[in-house]
Scaffold this motif. Structure first.
Motif, PDB file in Angstrom:
ATOM      1  N   ARG A 162       0.835  -1.198   0.000  1.00  0.00           N
ATOM      2  CA  ARG A 162       0.000   0.000   0.000  1.00  0.00           C
ATOM      3  C   ARG A 162       0.878   1.258   0.000  1.00  0.00           C
ATOM      4  O   ARG A 162       0.554   2.257  -0.655  1.00  0.00           O
ATOM      5  N   ALA A 163       2.008   1.201   0.698  1.00  0.00           N
ATOM      6  CA  ALA A 163       2.928   2.340   0.710  1.00  0.00           C
ATOM      7  C   ALA A 163       3.511   2.589  -0.675  1.00  0.00           C
ATOM      8  O   ALA A 163       3.675   3.748  -1.090  1.00  0.00           O
ATOM      9  N   GLN A 164       3.807   1.527  -1.405  1.00  0.00           N
ATOM     10  CA  GLN A 164       4.328   1.692  -2.762  1.00  0.00           C
ATOM     11  C   GLN A 164       3.315   2.413  -3.644  1.00  0.00           C
ATOM     12  O   GLN A 164       3.674   3.332  -4.395  1.00  0.00           O
ATOM     13  N   GLN A 165       2.047   2.005  -3.554  1.00  0.00           N
ATOM     14  CA  GLN A 165       1.011   2.633  -4.386  1.00  0.00           C
ATOM     15  C   GLN A 165       0.873   4.129  -4.057  1.00  0.00           C
ATOM     16  O   GLN A 165       0.709   4.967  -4.953  1.00  0.00           O
ATOM     17  N   PHE A 166       0.975   4.461  -2.784  1.00  0.00           N
ATOM     18  CA  PHE A 166       0.905   5.865  -2.361  1.00  0.00           C
ATOM     19  C   PHE A 166       2.142   6.638  -2.844  1.00  0.00           C
ATOM     20  O   PHE A 166       2.035   7.733  -3.412  1.00  0.00           O
ATOM     21  N   ASN A 167       3.319   6.046  -2.637  1.00  0.00           N
ATOM     22  CA  ASN A 167       4.563   6.733  -2.984  1.00  0.00           C
ATOM     23  C   ASN A 167       4.717   6.944  -4.486  1.00  0.00           C
ATOM     24  O   ASN A 167       5.418   7.868  -4.921  1.00  0.00           O
ATOM     25  N   GLU A 168       4.073   6.094  -5.288  1.00  0.00           N
ATOM     26  CA  GLU A 168       4.128   6.268  -6.737  1.00  0.00           C
ATOM     27  C   GLU A 168       3.180   7.365  -7.214  1.00  0.00           C
ATOM     28  O   GLU A 168       3.169   7.714  -8.395  1.00  0.00           O
ATOM     29  N   GLY A 169       2.367   7.891  -6.277  1.00  0.00           N
ATOM     30  CA  GLY A 169       1.524   9.032  -6.612  1.00  0.00           C
ATOM     31  C   GLY A 169       0.121   8.704  -7.084  1.00  0.00           C
ATOM     32  O   GLY A 169      -0.606   9.589  -7.540  1.00  0.00           O
ATOM     33  N   TRP A 170      -0.289   7.448  -6.919  1.00  0.00           N
ATOM     34  CA  TRP A 170      -1.630   7.055  -7.371  1.00  0.00           C
ATOM     35  C   TRP A 170      -2.715   7.512  -6.414  1.00  0.00           C
ATOM     36  O   TRP A 170      -3.886   7.634  -6.804  1.00  0.00           O
ATOM     37  N   PHE A 171      -2.366   7.753  -5.141  1.00  0.00           N
ATOM     38  CA  PHE A 171      -3.341   8.126  -4.117  1.00  0.00           C
ATOM     39  C   PHE A 171      -2.862   9.366  -3.372  1.00  0.00           C
ATOM     40  O   PHE A 171      -1.654   9.584  -3.215  1.00  0.00           O
ATOM     41  N   LYS A 172      -3.808  10.157  -2.877  1.00  0.00           N
ATOM     42  CA  LYS A 172      -3.467  11.386  -2.159  1.00  0.00           C
ATOM     43  C   LYS A 172      -2.910  11.097  -0.772  1.00  0.00           C
ATOM     44  O   LYS A 172      -2.043  11.825  -0.278  1.00  0.00           O
ATOM     45  N   THR A 173      -3.430  10.065  -0.111  1.00  0.00           N
ATOM     46  CA  THR A 173      -2.939   9.687   1.213  1.00  0.00           C
ATOM     47  C   THR A 173      -2.839   8.177   1.289  1.00  0.00           C
ATOM     48  O   THR A 173      -3.490   7.456   0.528  1.00  0.00           O
ATOM     49  N   ILE A 174      -2.049   7.679   2.221  1.00  0.00           N
ATOM     50  CA  ILE A 174      -1.918   6.232   2.405  1.00  0.00           C
ATOM     51  C   ILE A 174      -3.249   5.616   2.814  1.00  0.00           C
ATOM     52  O   ILE A 174      -3.563   4.478   2.465  1.00  0.00           O
ATOM     53  N   ASP A 175      -4.065   6.392   3.532  1.00  0.00           N
ATOM     54  CA  ASP A 175      -5.365   5.872   3.971  1.00  0.00           C
ATOM     55  C   ASP A 175      -6.333   5.673   2.815  1.00  0.00           C
ATOM     56  O   ASP A 175      -7.324   4.948   2.951  1.00  0.00           O
ATOM     57  N   ASP A 176      -6.068   6.315   1.693  1.00  0.00           N
ATOM     58  CA  ASP A 176      -6.927   6.160   0.523  1.00  0.00           C
ATOM     59  C   ASP A 176      -6.664   4.856  -0.224  1.00  0.00           C
ATOM     60  O   ASP A 176      -7.472   4.452  -1.069  1.00  0.00           O
TER      61      ASP A 176
END
Length: 249
Positions: A162-176
């Motif tokens: 989930r952190a990878q998906q957030f860090n790649e910019g696909w989501f605004k926050t990790i909670d998303d």
């Protein structure tokens, strides 16, 4: 399994895309159709760009499946893999013979059953995959289930994924980032006649080392690719930087 190392991500994508095109055209020539699996994410940008540039592929003879999709994420989301594939592939090639996308907005069990019935009638000729920062293959996070035979399964996404998906910019926050997804299973991926694995970037170097030079283990899910007789892993210098010399073959 073979390893091919390029100087950069663009060259990697060109090589893997050309190989995918070659294998798709060979399948069409041999049996009249080609059944393929497409991956998504940053690792596939250049590969898909190269693939769609090959005007010699008769896409009307190609059946496409895709690897995974988040559960309960609207297709309108920038992170939707259906959106990704439509924008980066489906809308850029002539009409496919068939296209089976995963609908993560419906009953996930029913969706798995629907897709399982379809893919079992379509032996896969070419699968395009990547390796996650946690070593996952599709969304089969560690410890991955190497034994389940269902083609599509419901999986829980671990925190590194989930952190990878957030860090790649696909989501605004990790909670998303959703906590569950529908994923193609390891066994189904391994049934593919040819597997083309594209893994660029320094952030994947540790996963590449663990999966391609260590023992096969469900703690490093993509390590199973070592046992496939017709898998090519395309790396760039950055992602291959931690590989020992004796692992490159």
């Amino acid at each position: 399994m073979k390893i091919d190392i390029s100087g950069n991500a663009q060259e990697l994508g060109q090589k893997s895309g050309r190989k995918a095109a070659e294998c798709i055209k060979a399948a069409i020539a041999n049996k009249g159709t080609a059944n393929i699996i497409l991956a998504t994410g940053a690792s596939q940008f250049e590969t898909l760009h190269q693939l769609i540039s090959d005007k010699a592929i008769d896409w009307s003879k190609v059946v496409m499946f895709h690897l995974d999709e988040y559960i309960d994420l609207p297709e309108s989301s920038p992170a939707s893999f259906r959106k990704y594939l439509k924008e980066r592939f489906i809308n850029k090639v002539p009409a496919l013979k068939a296209c089976y996308l995963i609908n993560g907005e419906t009953d996930p069990l029913a969706e798995c059953e629907r897709l399982n019935a379809i893919i079992q009638k379509h032996p896969i000729d070419v699968a395009l995959v990547g390796i996650g920062e946690n070593g996952h293959l599709a969304f089969n996070d560690p410890p991955a289930d190497f034994d389940i035979t269902n083609p599509y399964i419901i999986v829980n996404l671990d925190e590194p994924c989930r952190a990878q998906q957030f860090n790649e910019g696909w989501f605004k926050t990790i909670d998303d980032v959703p906590k569950q997804a529908i994923s193609m299973s390891i066994k189904q991926i391994m049934l593919s006649s040819v597997i083309i694995c594209s893994v660029p970037d320094k952030r994947k170097a540790a996963a590449v080392k663990n999966c391609l030079s260590g023992e096969i283990s469900n703690i490093h899910p993509a390590s199973i690719l070592q046992s496939h007789s017709n898998c090519i892993c395309y790396l760039d210098e950055a992602s291959a930087s931690l590989l020992p010399a004796d692992a490159i073959k």
